[in-house]
Scaffold this motif. Structure first.
Motif, PDB file in Angstrom:
ATOM      1  N   THR A 186       0.865  -1.194   0.000  1.00  0.00           N
ATOM      2  CA  THR A 186       0.000   0.000   0.000  1.00  0.00           C
ATOM      3  C   THR A 186       0.893   1.233   0.000  1.00  0.00           C
ATOM      4  O   THR A 186       2.122   1.148   0.182  1.00  0.00           O
ATOM      5  CB  THR A 186      -0.901   0.034   1.234  1.00  0.00           C
ATOM      6  OG1 THR A 186      -0.075   0.181   2.409  1.00  0.00           O
ATOM      7  CG2 THR A 186      -1.744  -1.230   1.344  1.00  0.00           C
ATOM      8  N   GLY A 188       0.994   3.463   2.272  1.00  0.00           N
ATOM      9  CA  GLY A 188       1.566   3.566   3.611  1.00  0.00           C
ATOM     10  C   GLY A 188       2.780   2.672   3.787  1.00  0.00           C
ATOM     11  O   GLY A 188       3.784   3.076   4.393  1.00  0.00           O
ATOM     12  N   TRP A 224       3.078  11.589  -6.377  1.00  0.00           N
ATOM     13  CA  TRP A 224       1.820  10.848  -6.220  1.00  0.00           C
ATOM     14  C   TRP A 224       1.783  10.183  -4.848  1.00  0.00           C
ATOM     15  O   TRP A 224       0.758  10.200  -4.164  1.00  0.00           O
ATOM     16  CB  TRP A 224       1.683   9.762  -7.277  1.00  0.00           C
ATOM     17  CG  TRP A 224       1.780  10.223  -8.693  1.00  0.00           C
ATOM     18  CD1 TRP A 224       1.800  11.504  -9.152  1.00  0.00           C
ATOM     19  CD2 TRP A 224       1.885   9.378  -9.837  1.00  0.00           C
ATOM     20  NE1 TRP A 224       1.914  11.528 -10.506  1.00  0.00           N
ATOM     21  CE2 TRP A 224       1.966  10.236 -10.969  1.00  0.00           C
ATOM     22  CE3 TRP A 224       1.915   8.003 -10.031  1.00  0.00           C
ATOM     23  CZ2 TRP A 224       2.076   9.747 -12.265  1.00  0.00           C
ATOM     24  CZ3 TRP A 224       2.020   7.513 -11.329  1.00  0.00           C
ATOM     25  CH2 TRP A 224       2.104   8.381 -12.423  1.00  0.00           C
ATOM     26  N   ARG A 227       0.843  12.393  -1.916  1.00  0.00           N
ATOM     27  CA  ARG A 227      -0.523  12.939  -1.885  1.00  0.00           C
ATOM     28  C   ARG A 227      -1.603  11.869  -1.739  1.00  0.00           C
ATOM     29  O   ARG A 227      -2.763  12.183  -1.520  1.00  0.00           O
ATOM     30  CB  ARG A 227      -0.783  13.751  -3.161  1.00  0.00           C
ATOM     31  CG  ARG A 227       0.030  15.041  -3.216  1.00  0.00           C
ATOM     32  CD  ARG A 227      -0.266  15.848  -4.453  1.00  0.00           C
ATOM     33  NE  ARG A 227       0.120  15.150  -5.673  1.00  0.00           N
ATOM     34  CZ  ARG A 227       0.203  15.732  -6.870  1.00  0.00           C
ATOM     35  NH1 ARG A 227      -0.111  17.011  -6.994  1.00  0.00           N
ATOM     36  NH2 ARG A 227       0.555  15.038  -7.914  1.00  0.00           N
ATOM     37  N   ALA A 228      -1.230  10.607  -1.887  1.00  0.00           N
ATOM     38  CA  ALA A 228      -2.235   9.536  -1.836  1.00  0.00           C
ATOM     39  C   ALA A 228      -2.469   9.085  -0.388  1.00  0.00           C
ATOM     40  O   ALA A 228      -1.541   9.086   0.434  1.00  0.00           O
ATOM     41  CB  ALA A 228      -1.786   8.352  -2.687  1.00  0.00           C
ATOM     42  N   PRO A 229      -3.686   8.667  -0.046  1.00  0.00           N
ATOM     43  CA  PRO A 229      -3.968   8.128   1.285  1.00  0.00           C
ATOM     44  C   PRO A 229      -3.150   6.878   1.557  1.00  0.00           C
ATOM     45  O   PRO A 229      -2.848   6.096   0.647  1.00  0.00           O
ATOM     46  CB  PRO A 229      -5.462   7.808   1.228  1.00  0.00           C
ATOM     47  CG  PRO A 229      -5.997   8.665   0.125  1.00  0.00           C
ATOM     48  CD  PRO A 229      -4.910   8.778  -0.874  1.00  0.00           C
ATOM     49  N   ARG A 230      -2.802   6.646   2.808  1.00  0.00           N
ATOM     50  CA  ARG A 230      -1.920   5.535   3.165  1.00  0.00           C
ATOM     51  C   ARG A 230      -2.538   4.177   2.862  1.00  0.00           C
ATOM     52  O   ARG A 230      -1.820   3.215   2.563  1.00  0.00           O
ATOM     53  CB  ARG A 230      -1.564   5.602   4.665  1.00  0.00           C
ATOM     54  CG  ARG A 230      -0.646   6.742   5.043  1.00  0.00           C
ATOM     55  CD  ARG A 230      -0.340   6.681   6.544  1.00  0.00           C
ATOM     56  NE  ARG A 230       0.306   5.426   6.917  1.00  0.00           N
ATOM     57  CZ  ARG A 230       1.625   5.215   6.914  1.00  0.00           C
ATOM     58  NH1 ARG A 230       2.440   6.193   6.542  1.00  0.00           N
ATOM     59  NH2 ARG A 230       2.113   4.047   7.269  1.00  0.00           N
ATOM     60  N   ASN A 231      -3.848   4.069   2.926  1.00  0.00           N
ATOM     61  CA  ASN A 231      -4.461   2.752   2.771  1.00  0.00           C
ATOM     62  C   ASN A 231      -4.693   2.342   1.316  1.00  0.00           C
ATOM     63  O   ASN A 231      -5.187   1.255   1.035  1.00  0.00           O
ATOM     64  CB  ASN A 231      -5.786   2.701   3.532  1.00  0.00           C
ATOM     65  CG  ASN A 231      -6.792   3.721   3.002  1.00  0.00           C
ATOM     66  OD1 ASN A 231      -6.403   4.685   2.352  1.00  0.00           O
ATOM     67  ND2 ASN A 231      -8.071   3.494   3.276  1.00  0.00           N
ATOM     68  N   VAL A 232      -4.364   3.210   0.377  1.00  0.00           N
ATOM     69  CA  VAL A 232      -4.579   2.899  -1.042  1.00  0.00           C
ATOM     70  C   VAL A 232      -3.480   1.965  -1.539  1.00  0.00           C
ATOM     71  O   VAL A 232      -2.306   2.141  -1.230  1.00  0.00           O
ATOM     72  CB  VAL A 232      -4.594   4.193  -1.878  1.00  0.00           C
ATOM     73  CG1 VAL A 232      -4.695   3.871  -3.368  1.00  0.00           C
ATOM     74  CG2 VAL A 232      -5.745   5.084  -1.446  1.00  0.00           C
TER      75      VAL A 232
END
Length: 484
Positions: A186, A188, A224, A227-232
Motif C-alpha cells: 500500500t 503507507g 503521487w 498525496r495519496a492516502p496511506r491505505n490505497v
C-alpha cells in the motif's frame, strides 16, 4: 566576523565563508575569479600557476577551496599536465568524487593513471555505479583489475557487470541504484519503507513497482505517493504505461526516447525483461551533448576533437581523412586537366572555376548537415526518404536559380553574355547535384550500417567539385566559347 558569529553547516561545522543565496554562486567569489561568462579570469589562473611554481600549497588551497567541484574540474583542465598533478596534491581533500566526475575524459584518465590503485578505489567507492564505470572504463585492463581489487565486493560486482556490456549501450551507462517494491504494497507501506532509508539511493525521482519475477509493471512518482492516502494500494495509483529501455540499446536511441516521451527517468530491462537499472535525465543530457558534438566532428573528420586529446591521437584521427581528401581532390584535378586547352584559351574560365566549386560545396554541406541531423533524430527513415529527397531537390533548384541569376548577370557584364549564360546554367546543375549528394551520401552510409556523419563531407565535396568543374568547362566547350 568571529568564529562564534560564523554560520554552521548542516553537520554543525563552521563554514569557510558565509553561504551564498540558495542556487546562486557567491558574488564575491565571482568578482575575484569568474568573468561575466562564468569562466575563470586569466589573472586568477595565473595566480594559481604562480603559487604552484613557488610551491606555496597554502596559497593554492586558499585560492581553490571556495570553488564549486565543477569549477575545480574546469581549473584542472586549464592547467598543464604537471601542474594538474601539483594542484591535485595541494588540494587532496578537495579532490572529491564530484570533482573527478566532472573532469574531461582525457584529463580524468590521465590523472587516474597517475594515482595509486588504492587512491582511485577510494574515489570509486564514493561514486554511483555509472559514474564509477565511466571513471575506469578507459584505463588499461591491468589498472582496472588493480583498482577493482581495492573496491568493496558489492561495488566491484556491479562495476564488472556494467563493464561486460558494450560501450555506449544502456547497460554500460545505467545506474544500478534505484528503488523497486512489490506491487502488493500500500502507499503507507511504501512511505514507511522509504522513511526507513536503508539501501536507498541518495536521489531518485520515482519508485518502480515489480512483480514476483522482478518484471517492472508500473511506476509511482514521489509526488503521487506523498498525496495519496496511506491505505490505497500501489496497484491503484501506479502508472502502468511506462517506457522500458532494453539493456543493449544504443545511447543515441536512449536519448531520443527521453526526448520523444519527455522522460525524467526510465527502467532498464535485460533480455528477460527483468529490471536491472535505470536511466535518468542527467545521464541523457550528457549523452545528447556528446552525440551532437560527435556528429559535428565526424562530419569534418576531426576525430574526437578534444583539446585535451593527446597530439598523437589527434594527428592519427585527422590525417587519414586528409589523405582521403587528397585522393578525392585528384578526381577534380583530372577533370580540370581534361579541359586544360580550353582554360588556356580563355583565362576567365580559371577565374570563375573557384566560384562554381565554392557555391556547390557550401550547398552540399548545408543539405548534408540537415540530412545527418534528420537521420540522427529519426526524422528521416526508410519510409520518407523519397519525400525528403524531393523536398531537398526543390530547395536546391530554387537556390541554384537564385545564385545563377546573380552570377550570370555579373559575369555577363564583366566578361561576356555568353559566358554569363554558361556559368548560370553550370551553377544550377552543380547546386542541384550538391543537394542530391547531400542527401544520398549520408543515407547510403546509414543503409550500410555506418555512421552517416563519418566524413560525409569528403565525398560530398568530391562530387560537387568534380561535377561543378565538369559542368562549367563542358558547357563552355559545348557552347563554342572555346575550343575543346
Amino acid at each position: 566576523m568571529s568564529e562564534s558569529d560564523r554560520p554552521l553547516d548542516e553537520d554543525g561545522f563552521l563554514l569557510a565563508h558565509e553561504p551564498a543565496e540558495e542556487g546562486r554562486p557567491d558574488d564575491r567569489i565571482d568578482d575575484e575569479r569568474m568573468d561575466e561568462e562564468n569562466t575563470f579570469k586569466p589573472e586568477f589562473v595565473r595566480a594559481v600557476e604562480d603559487a604552484l611554481e613557488e610551491g606555496d600549497t597554502k596559497a593554492v588551497y586558499e585560492l581553490v577551496e571556495p570553488l564549486h567541484p565543477a569549477d575545480i574540474a574546469d581549473l584542472l583542465e586549464l592547467l598543464e599536465r604537471q601542474e594538474r598533478y601539483q594542484l591535485a596534491a595541494a588540494i587532496t581533500d578537495l579532490m572529491t568524487s564530484e570533482v573527478v566526475a566532472e573532469l574531461n575524459d582525457y584529463v580524468r584518465e590521465d590523472m587516474m593513471e597517475a594515482l595509486p590503485p588504492e587512491a582511485v578505489a577510494q574515489i570509486v567507492d564514493q561514486l554511483e555505479t555509472d559514474d564509477a564505470v565511466q571513471l575506469i572504463e578507459d584505463l588499461d585492463e591491468a589498472d582496472q583489475r588493480a583498482i577493482l581489487a581495492e573496491v568493496e565486493l558489492e561495488d566491484r560486482i556491479a562495476i564488472q557487470s556494467a563493464l561486460s556490456y558494450p560501450e555506449e549501450t544502456a547497460g554500460r551507462l545505467m545506474s544500478r541504484e534505484f528503488v523497486a517494491v512489490p506491487e502488493h504494497l500500500t502507499v503507507g507501506d511504501l512511505i514507511d519503507y522509504l522513511r526507513d532509508g536503508r539501501d536507498l539511493p541518495d536521489e531518485f525521482f520515482e519508485v518502480f513497482v515489480v512483480d514476483e519475477k522482478h518484471h517492472p509493471v508500473g511506476t509511482c512518482a514521489l509526488s503521487w505517493v506523498l498525496r495519496a492516502p496511506r491505505n490505497v494500494a500501489l496497484a491503484d495509483v501506479m502508472k502502468r504505461d511506462q517506457t522500458l529501455i532494453p539493456v543493449m540499446l544504443d545511447q543515441e536511441e536512449v536519448g531520443l526516447m527521453f526526448q520523444k516521451y519527455n522522460l525524467i527517468s526510465a527502467a532498464v530491462v535485460d533480455e528477460n525483461d527483468r529490471l536491472v537499472g535505470q536511466m535518468t535525465v542527467d545521464d541523457v543530457v550528457h549523452i545528447i551533448s556528446e552525440e551532437a558534438g560527435e556528429d559535428a566532428l565526424l562530419m569534418s573528420g576531426a576525430g574526437d576533437g578534444d583539446i585535451n586529446e593527446p597530439i598523437r591521437e589527434a594527428y592519427s584521427a585527422r590525417v587519414r581523412w586528409l589523405i582521403a581528401n587528397l585522393g578525392t581532390a585528384l578526381v577534380a584535378s583530372l577533370i580540370i586537366a581534361m579541359f586544360g586547352a580550353a582554360i588556356e584559351q580563355l583565362v576567365a574560365l580559371a577565374v570563375l572555376m573557384p566560384i562554381v566549386a565554392s557555391i556547390g560545396g557550401n550547398a552540399g554541406t548545408q543539405t548534408m548537415a540537415v540530412t545527418v541531423r534528420a537521420i540522427a533524430t529519426n526524422q528521416l527513415t526508410r519510409s520518407n526518404t523519397r519525400r525528403i529527397l524531393l523536398r531537398e531537390m526543390r530547395v536546391a533548384v530554387l537556390n541554384g536559380m537564385t545564385i545563377a541569376v546573380l552570377i550570370g548577370l555579373a559575369t555577363g557584364v564583366i566578361f561576356s553574355p555568353m559566358l554569363g549564360g554558361v556559368i548560370a546554367l553550370a551553377m544550377v546543375i552543380n547546386v542541384v547535384i550538391a543537394g542530391l549528394a547531400g542527401v544520398l551520401v549520408p543515407v547510403i552510409f546509414d543503409r550500410l550500417d555506418q555512421d552517416p556523419a563519418v566524413a560525409s563531407s569528403v565525398f560530398v565535396t568530391m562530387i560537387t567539385d568534380s561535377m561543378g568543374f565538369f559542368a562549367f568547362l563542358g558547357l563552355a566547350v559545348a557552347s563554342g566559347i572555346v575550343g575543346s
